[in-house]
Write a protein that holds these residues in place. Sequence first.
Motif, PDB file in Angstrom:
ATOM      1  N   PHE A  96       0.859  -1.183   0.000  1.00  0.00           N
ATOM      2  CA  PHE A  96       0.000   0.000   0.000  1.00  0.00           C
ATOM      3  C   PHE A  96       0.888   1.222   0.000  1.00  0.00           C
ATOM      4  CE2 PHE A  96      -2.716   3.297   1.649  1.00  0.00           C
ATOM      5  CZ  PHE A  96      -3.900   3.064   0.977  1.00  0.00           C
ATOM      6  N   PHE A 149      -9.675  -1.054   0.992  1.00  0.00           N
ATOM      7  CA  PHE A 149      -8.539  -0.328   1.570  1.00  0.00           C
ATOM      8  C   PHE A 149      -8.894   1.040   2.163  1.00  0.00           C
ATOM      9  CE2 PHE A 149      -6.395  -3.263  -1.313  1.00  0.00           C
ATOM     10  CZ  PHE A 149      -5.327  -3.701  -0.543  1.00  0.00           C
ATOM     11  N   PHE A 150      -9.960   1.676   1.664  1.00  0.00           N
ATOM     12  CA  PHE A 150     -10.150   3.095   2.017  1.00  0.00           C
ATOM     13  C   PHE A 150     -11.358   3.379   2.906  1.00  0.00           C
ATOM     14  CE2 PHE A 150      -7.394   3.399  -1.655  1.00  0.00           C
ATOM     15  CZ  PHE A 150      -6.544   4.438  -1.320  1.00  0.00           C
ATOM     16  N   TYR A 153     -11.051   2.418   6.748  1.00  0.00           N
ATOM     17  CA  TYR A 153      -9.919   3.129   7.364  1.00  0.00           C
ATOM     18  C   TYR A 153     -10.310   4.591   7.576  1.00  0.00           C
ATOM     19  CZ  TYR A 153      -5.068   4.651   8.169  1.00  0.00           C
ATOM     20  OH  TYR A 153      -3.913   5.171   8.725  1.00  0.00           O
ATOM     21  N   THR A 154     -10.911   5.174   6.547  1.00  0.00           N
ATOM     22  CA  THR A 154     -11.266   6.594   6.615  1.00  0.00           C
ATOM     23  C   THR A 154     -12.348   6.831   7.668  1.00  0.00           C
ATOM     24  OG1 THR A 154     -10.630   6.857   4.315  1.00  0.00           O
ATOM     25  CG2 THR A 154     -12.085   8.543   5.219  1.00  0.00           C
ATOM     26  N   TRP A 158     -11.357   9.233  10.770  1.00  0.00           N
ATOM     27  CA  TRP A 158     -11.960  10.571  10.853  1.00  0.00           C
ATOM     28  C   TRP A 158     -13.321  10.575  11.530  1.00  0.00           C
ATOM     29  CZ3 TRP A 158      -8.673  14.363   9.571  1.00  0.00           C
ATOM     30  CH2 TRP A 158      -7.608  14.030   8.724  1.00  0.00           C
ATOM     31  N   ARG A 172      -3.819  12.303  -0.871  1.00  0.00           N
ATOM     32  CA  ARG A 172      -2.461  12.122  -0.345  1.00  0.00           C
ATOM     33  C   ARG A 172      -1.872  10.782  -0.792  1.00  0.00           C
ATOM     34  NH1 ARG A 172      -0.980  14.971   4.339  1.00  0.00           N
ATOM     35  NH2 ARG A 172      -0.031  13.125   5.313  1.00  0.00           N
ATOM     36  N   ILE A 173      -2.766   9.845  -1.106  1.00  0.00           N
ATOM     37  CA  ILE A 173      -2.325   8.480  -1.399  1.00  0.00           C
ATOM     38  C   ILE A 173      -2.329   8.262  -2.916  1.00  0.00           C
ATOM     39  CG2 ILE A 173      -2.755   6.034  -0.931  1.00  0.00           C
ATOM     40  CD1 ILE A 173      -2.338   7.645   1.636  1.00  0.00           C
ATOM     41  N   TYR A 183       6.058   4.483   0.301  1.00  0.00           N
ATOM     42  CA  TYR A 183       4.900   5.318   0.639  1.00  0.00           C
ATOM     43  C   TYR A 183       5.023   6.697   0.001  1.00  0.00           C
ATOM     44  CZ  TYR A 183       0.688   5.971   3.439  1.00  0.00           C
ATOM     45  OH  TYR A 183      -0.616   6.137   3.837  1.00  0.00           O
ATOM     46  N   ASN A 271      -1.135  -1.073   8.019  1.00  0.00           N
ATOM     47  CA  ASN A 271      -2.467  -0.457   8.175  1.00  0.00           C
ATOM     48  C   ASN A 271      -3.531  -1.543   8.291  1.00  0.00           C
ATOM     49  OD1 ASN A 271      -1.194   1.947   7.766  1.00  0.00           O
ATOM     50  ND2 ASN A 271      -2.150   2.426   5.804  1.00  0.00           N
ATOM     51  N   ARG A 280      -3.409   1.727  12.574  1.00  0.00           N
ATOM     52  CA  ARG A 280      -2.137   1.207  12.064  1.00  0.00           C
ATOM     53  C   ARG A 280      -1.184   0.909  13.215  1.00  0.00           C
ATOM     54  NH1 ARG A 280      -0.338   6.983   9.120  1.00  0.00           N
ATOM     55  NH2 ARG A 280      -0.223   8.176  11.041  1.00  0.00           N
ATOM     56  N   TYR A 310      -5.256  16.512  14.069  1.00  0.00           N
ATOM     57  CA  TYR A 310      -5.537  16.707  12.637  1.00  0.00           C
ATOM     58  C   TYR A 310      -6.647  17.748  12.464  1.00  0.00           C
ATOM     59  CZ  TYR A 310      -3.375  12.125  11.586  1.00  0.00           C
ATOM     60  OH  TYR A 310      -2.525  11.059  11.449  1.00  0.00           O
ATOM     61  N   TYR A 345      -3.843  20.563   6.693  1.00  0.00           N
ATOM     62  CA  TYR A 345      -3.319  19.205   6.860  1.00  0.00           C
ATOM     63  C   TYR A 345      -1.887  19.174   6.326  1.00  0.00           C
ATOM     64  CZ  TYR A 345      -3.840  14.029   6.728  1.00  0.00           C
ATOM     65  OH  TYR A 345      -3.735  12.664   6.909  1.00  0.00           O
TER      66      TYR A 345
HETATM   67  N1  UDP Z   1      -6.177   6.066   3.900  1.00  0.00           N
HETATM   68  C1  UDP Z   1      -6.987   4.947   3.789  1.00  0.00           C
HETATM   69  N2  UDP Z   1      -6.439   3.707   3.952  1.00  0.00           N
HETATM   70  C2  UDP Z   1      -5.126   3.542   4.258  1.00  0.00           C
HETATM   71  C3  UDP Z   1      -4.314   4.681   4.389  1.00  0.00           C
HETATM   72  C4  UDP Z   1      -4.877   5.935   4.204  1.00  0.00           C
HETATM   73  O1  UDP Z   1      -8.186   5.054   3.561  1.00  0.00           O
HETATM   74  O2  UDP Z   1      -4.684   2.386   4.416  1.00  0.00           O
HETATM   75  C5  UDP Z   1      -6.803   7.390   3.713  1.00  0.00           C
HETATM   76  C6  UDP Z   1      -7.389   7.888   5.044  1.00  0.00           C
HETATM   77  O3  UDP Z   1      -8.505   8.692   4.796  1.00  0.00           O
HETATM   78  C7  UDP Z   1      -6.223   8.684   5.595  1.00  0.00           C
HETATM   79  C8  UDP Z   1      -5.729   9.380   4.326  1.00  0.00           C
HETATM   80  O4  UDP Z   1      -5.845   8.353   3.321  1.00  0.00           O
HETATM   81  O5  UDP Z   1      -6.638   9.585   6.584  1.00  0.00           O
HETATM   82  C9  UDP Z   1      -4.323   9.912   4.387  1.00  0.00           C
HETATM   83  O6  UDP Z   1      -3.445   8.875   4.782  1.00  0.00           O
HETATM   84  P1  UDP Z   1      -1.989   9.203   5.384  1.00  0.00           P
HETATM   85  O7  UDP Z   1      -1.274   7.909   5.555  1.00  0.00           O
HETATM   86  O8  UDP Z   1      -1.346  10.242   4.561  1.00  0.00           O
HETATM   87  O9  UDP Z   1      -2.395   9.799   6.808  1.00  0.00           O
HETATM   88  P2  UDP Z   1      -1.505  10.374   8.017  1.00  0.00           P
HETATM   89  O10 UDP Z   1      -0.156   9.689   7.965  1.00  0.00           O
HETATM   90  O11 UDP Z   1      -1.455  11.846   7.827  1.00  0.00           O
HETATM   91  O12 UDP Z   1      -2.316   9.983   9.209  1.00  0.00           O
END
Ligand code: UDP
Length: 370
Positions: A96, A149-150, A153-154, A158, A172-173, A183, A271, A280, A310, A345
């Motif tokens: 990932f 994957f998303f 987690y999201t 959040w 960001r991803i 990454y 993650n 994670r 955040y 952010y």
């Molecule tokens: N994200 C996700 N799955 C993952 C990793 C990230 O859905 O396995 C989404 C999630 O919304 C996360 C955002 O992508 O908040 C940004 O990820 P990042 O790893 O940049 O977050 P940070 O390290 O800032 O917490």
Amino acid sequence: MTFSTVLITGAGFAGSTIARELANAGHRVHIIDKRPHIAGNAFDELNAHGVLVHRYGPHIFHTNSERVWQYLSRFTEWRPYEHRVRGVVDGKEYPFPINRDTLNQLYGLDLDETGAAEFFEKHREPRDPVQTSEDVVLNSVGRDLYEKFFLNYTRKQWGMDPSELKAGVAARIPVRTNTDDRYFTDTYQVMPAEGYTKMFERMLNHPNIQVKLGVDFSELTDLELYDHIVYTGPIDAYFKHCYGPLPYRSLRFKHEHLADVQQFQQVGTVNYPNDHAYTRITEFKHLTGQEHTGTSIVREYPEAEGDPYYPIPSDTNEALFKRYRELAEKEAGVTFVGRLAEYRYYNMDQVVGAALSAAKKLIERLRPSS
Ligand code: UDP
Ligand code: FAD
């Protein structure tokens, strides 16, 4: 020559960068932090077992900015480190961000680069315009990968659905058709050789800088002593939440040391989009390169209440932030900089970039009269 005396609230990247710049220009700086240490959220320390850990979660330095890289290199040596992450789906770990190997392993395929591009093209759900984080992911990889994957987690990270978050969060991803499993792809991917806190000690080690820890800005009664104030805490707190609280997402960090385990996981971070209350697990020895007979890990549990970590990028929150920013613009003797004060952010390098620009403007403004 008359130099100014400036109060800086917050000894993280924003406050410490401005402190050093003002001090170099001849101004006197008092920098306070309500925590008992410098370095803000990048603070690292040796734990009771002698392992270097990041108290507030994993901090990996990466930047494309030559200016930021050169600037911080004055205060630290670096160790090369390219961060790698795996995402667990149905009990199995996959590379990932999603790349070609992720597709091949997940679906039992043997795609080449063109095949991977065709796969995404076939499965994506085109969105126009791309406004939310849901749009970003569906538009690039389609529903199945989104749900694996998303989505969860999201929601966990959040407490919101990706459709309620601005596009920038998921953007960001990256998504890759090659097999690059790093990454980040920035030009500079490094960790401070002796840790972040040591780097901050050198930034703040200047005869014009006085550091006071365990001091909350709201308790200060002598603000009239200062020619200017730099504030890097949450902007709504500065204005006593007069428009109501600006939402920030918090985390609880559960640190653990495993005395007889050399290596807990294969990569720096794993993650867990769909399982567990944490998002994670990070194993610090990967990041720092430290050798030790045991290993230390941290789990991140997202929470609504607690220290603000955040800003939450949604339309409603940005509208509320703008109201606070209007007040900030009228606050003539105060500069607001940093992730909490600008409600952005930001990664660490972006904060340093913003702080260097703010310092330049401030130095112009405070130009000493002779
Ligand atoms: N994200 C996700 N799955 C993952 C990793 C990230 O859905 O396995 C989404 C999630 O919304 C996360 C955002 O992508 O908040 C940004 O990820 P990042 O790893 O940049 O977050 P940070 O390290 O800032 O917490
Ligand atoms: P902070 O570091 O938050 O510093 C603000 C300081 O102000 C704090 O020390 C606080 O105690 C102090 N303060 C606030 N209010 C007051 C008050 N009233 N009185 C006195 N002091 C006050 N970035 C990356 O580039 N790479 C990463 O891998 C990465 N990982 C992250 C992981 C997590 C879990 C988090 C939360 C952030 C991560 N970041 C990462 C982002 C990084 O932490 C920030 O960009 C950076 O630390 C922000 O610096 P800052 O100075 O704006 O804020």
